[in-house]
Design an enzyme around this catalytic site. Structure first.
Site, short mmCIF file in Angstrom:
data_model
loop_
_atom_site.label_atom_id
_atom_site.label_comp_id
_atom_site.label_asym_id
_atom_site.label_seq_id
_atom_site.Cartn_x
_atom_site.Cartn_y
_atom_site.Cartn_z
N ASP A 1 0.70 -1.11 0.04
CA ASP A 1 -0.02 0.09 0.02
C ASP A 1 0.66 1.34 -0.05
OD1 ASP A 1 0.89 0.19 2.69
OD2 ASP A 1 -1.05 -0.74 3.37
N HIS B 1 7.20 -7.42 -0.97
CA HIS B 1 6.35 -7.62 -2.03
C HIS B 1 6.03 -6.87 -3.18
CE1 HIS B 1 4.84 -11.14 1.20
NE2 HIS B 1 6.13 -11.15 0.56
N SER C 1 0.57 -12.32 10.13
CA SER C 1 0.46 -13.82 10.58
C SER C 1 1.71 -14.55 10.37
CB SER C 1 -0.74 -14.22 9.79
OG SER C 1 -0.53 -14.35 8.47
P1 CNA Z 1 -2.46 -11.56 7.25
O1 CNA Z 1 -1.92 -12.93 6.94
O2 CNA Z 1 -3.68 -11.08 6.95
O3 CNA Z 1 -2.10 -11.57 8.82
C1 CNA Z 1 -2.62 -10.13 9.48
C2 CNA Z 1 -2.20 -10.29 10.91
O4 CNA Z 1 -2.27 -8.86 11.33
C3 CNA Z 1 -3.16 -11.48 11.68
O5 CNA Z 1 -2.62 -12.15 12.63
C4 CNA Z 1 -4.19 -10.34 12.36
O6 CNA Z 1 -4.55 -11.10 13.48
C5 CNA Z 1 -3.24 -9.29 12.60
N1 CNA Z 1 -3.99 -7.94 12.67
C6 CNA Z 1 -5.02 -7.55 12.06
N2 CNA Z 1 -5.34 -6.05 12.24
C7 CNA Z 1 -4.52 -5.76 13.27
C8 CNA Z 1 -4.21 -4.59 14.15
N3 CNA Z 1 -4.97 -3.54 13.93
N4 CNA Z 1 -3.02 -4.74 15.04
C9 CNA Z 1 -2.53 -5.70 15.23
N5 CNA Z 1 -2.61 -6.99 14.56
C10 CNA Z 1 -3.69 -6.73 13.52
O7 CNA Z 1 -1.33 -10.30 6.57
P2 CNA Z 1 0.18 -10.62 6.45
O8 CNA Z 1 0.86 -9.24 6.26
O9 CNA Z 1 0.90 -11.57 7.36
O10 CNA Z 1 0.38 -11.55 5.11
C11 CNA Z 1 1.36 -10.82 4.12
C12 CNA Z 1 0.58 -10.58 2.80
C13 CNA Z 1 -0.46 -9.90 3.09
C14 CNA Z 1 1.55 -9.82 1.98
O11 CNA Z 1 1.89 -10.21 0.75
C15 CNA Z 1 0.72 -8.54 1.58
O12 CNA Z 1 1.00 -8.33 0.31
C16 CNA Z 1 -0.57 -8.75 1.88
N6 CNA Z 1 -1.80 -7.70 2.27
C17 CNA Z 1 -1.34 -6.45 1.97
C18 CNA Z 1 -2.05 -5.31 2.47
C19 CNA Z 1 -1.62 -4.00 2.31
O13 CNA Z 1 -0.86 -3.67 1.81
N7 CNA Z 1 -2.06 -3.12 3.57
C20 CNA Z 1 -3.52 -5.78 2.67
C21 CNA Z 1 -3.79 -7.06 2.72
C22 CNA Z 1 -2.80 -8.15 2.42
#
Ligand code: CNA
Length: 380
Positions: A137, A154, A236
């Protein structure tokens, strides 16, 4: 050392004596002892490993949170499985779901969060080694922190490439393409196509099975050796090789996880006989009684990262500075591609890590395409 190997002593496992281990947190690893060490200026090379959770409060859903995560909400695209939306093979045959999703999560619609501003604050205080973000992002660079301090592991939406002729396109060009229609997103998705050859233009974000940006491969080995503390937030830790950073940092530095849920714990396989136990070398040592007994450096703070970060800043008396950054909202054009043409000067994204270990996979570092075949994503 191989995961699951049998160790006769903690010395053997950590490579450190009891005394050396005690020096880190006096055998009481918790956020208070970490903050107290920060106050004593013990850390000047903090390594950050961030994931989608840090951008949730900005309005961008993460992948895996139940109910609100992107994976939960992808049903409308009728994908073979949620991950297919970021699978290159699937994308080539059906790019529509990806571009539809892109309109929903496109970066320019969002502002950096307190957690992003905390990274900027660490940079301003010369305490930041680097931020490794899995996010696409671009919110880290939007803070205005120094460009060389952020690795977008990424890739990001900042640059775009034609899949066929490899012509580069700017963020502005891409944005104009995908937002050129104001009609219903699902029914009228615009697929950006190359002006040269009519191929599909894909943002330079790393899809499963693709190589990571070359910058990651160039930097991470040095950084894991240089870091004097690791803070992991909002991830995660299921996507490799980035998740592996947790296990690559030196055994004598603190590792702090700030997350809604407890992830990536080491696997304690039990005591085999007196003084002999079996434990995996990968993962944090908190959250299980048997692991906690040996834990000398890992800290888990459960909660929303913005709340935890604000609390930490308050304790450190950094809260005013953090608020100032939040209010000033300095935008940076660091690393931002040229804004009108289709010629991207930054060739960084054209290179990539050229080995299998550099490929994005999910689970425990195995190739994702193999995992997609048997549909069993390996979780901790
Ligand atoms: P994931 O697998 O969705 O894990 C997110 C983690 O964050 C989980 O363990 C949640 O419990 C935790 N979580 C969610 N909200 C909060 C919060 N407010 N405070 C603390 N913890 C929180 O996502 P990962 O990043 O581990 O997976 C990697 C992927 C996600 C990458 O390849 C990214 O490109 C991809 N991604 C990116 C975005 C972005 O750019 N914002 C959005 C969605 C996915």
């Amino acid at each position: 050392m191989e995961p699951g190997e049998i160790f006769k002593s903690m010395e053997e496992l950590s490579g450190m004596s009891e005394k050396e281990r005690s020096l880190i947190f006096n055998r009481k690893p918790n956020i208070e002892t970490f903050i107290s060490n920060v106050k004593k200026n013990k850390y000047s090379k903090i390594l950050i490993l961030a994931g989608a959770g840090i951008s949730v409060s900005a309005g961008i859903p993460d992948f895996r949170s139940p109910e609100s995560g992107l994976f939960h909400n992808l049903q409308k695209y009728k994908l073979p499985q949620p991950e297919s939306i970021f699978d290159l093979h699937f994308f080539r045959s059906n790019p529509k779901p990806f571009f539809s999703l892109t309109r929903e999560i496109y970066p320019s619609n969002f502002e950096p969060t307190p957690t992003h501003r905390f990274f900027q604050l660490l940079d301003q205080k010369d305490m930041l080694l680097r931020v490794y973000t899995q996010n696409i992002d671009t919110l880290e660079r939007q803070t205005g922190m120094r460009g060389d301090k952020v690795i977008e592991c990424h890739g990001s939406y900042a640059t775009n490439t034609c899949l066929t002729c490899k012509r580069k396109y700017s963020q502005n060009w891409f944005k104009k393409q995908i937002f050129q229609s104001s009609d219903n997103v699902d029914d009228n998705v615009v697929i950006p196509t190359c002006l040269n050859c009519n191929g599909i233009v894909k943002p330079d974000i790393t899809f499963y099975g693709e190589n990571l940006p070359a910058q990651f491969g160039r930097m991470y080995k040095n950084d894991v050796n240089e870091a004097d503390a690791l803070i992991v937030l909002g991830t995660s830790l299921q996507v490799y090789p980035v998740a592996g950073i947790v296990d690559l940092v030196k055994p004598d530095i603190p590792r702090i996880l700030i997350n809604r849920d407890c992830v990536h714990r080491a696997n304690y396989l039990g005591k085999l006989s007196k003084g002999t136990f079996e434990i995996s070398t990968d993962g944090f040592w908190f959250g299980k009684k048997e692991l906690e007994k040996h834990n000398y450096r890992d800290i888990f703070v459960q909660g929303d990262c913005d709340d935890v970060i604000k609390d930490i800043c308050k304790e450190l008396k950094w809260d005013e500075e953090l608020n100032k950054l939040l209010n000033n909202k300095t935008k940076s054009d660091n690393n931002t591609p040229d804004n009108n043409g289709t010629n991207i000067k930054n060739a960084e994204t054209e290179e990539s890590v050229q080995n299998n270990n550099g490929k994005v996979t999910q689970g425990n570092g195995n190739d994702l395409s193999a995992m997609l075949d048997n549909l069993s994503l390996k979780n901790e």
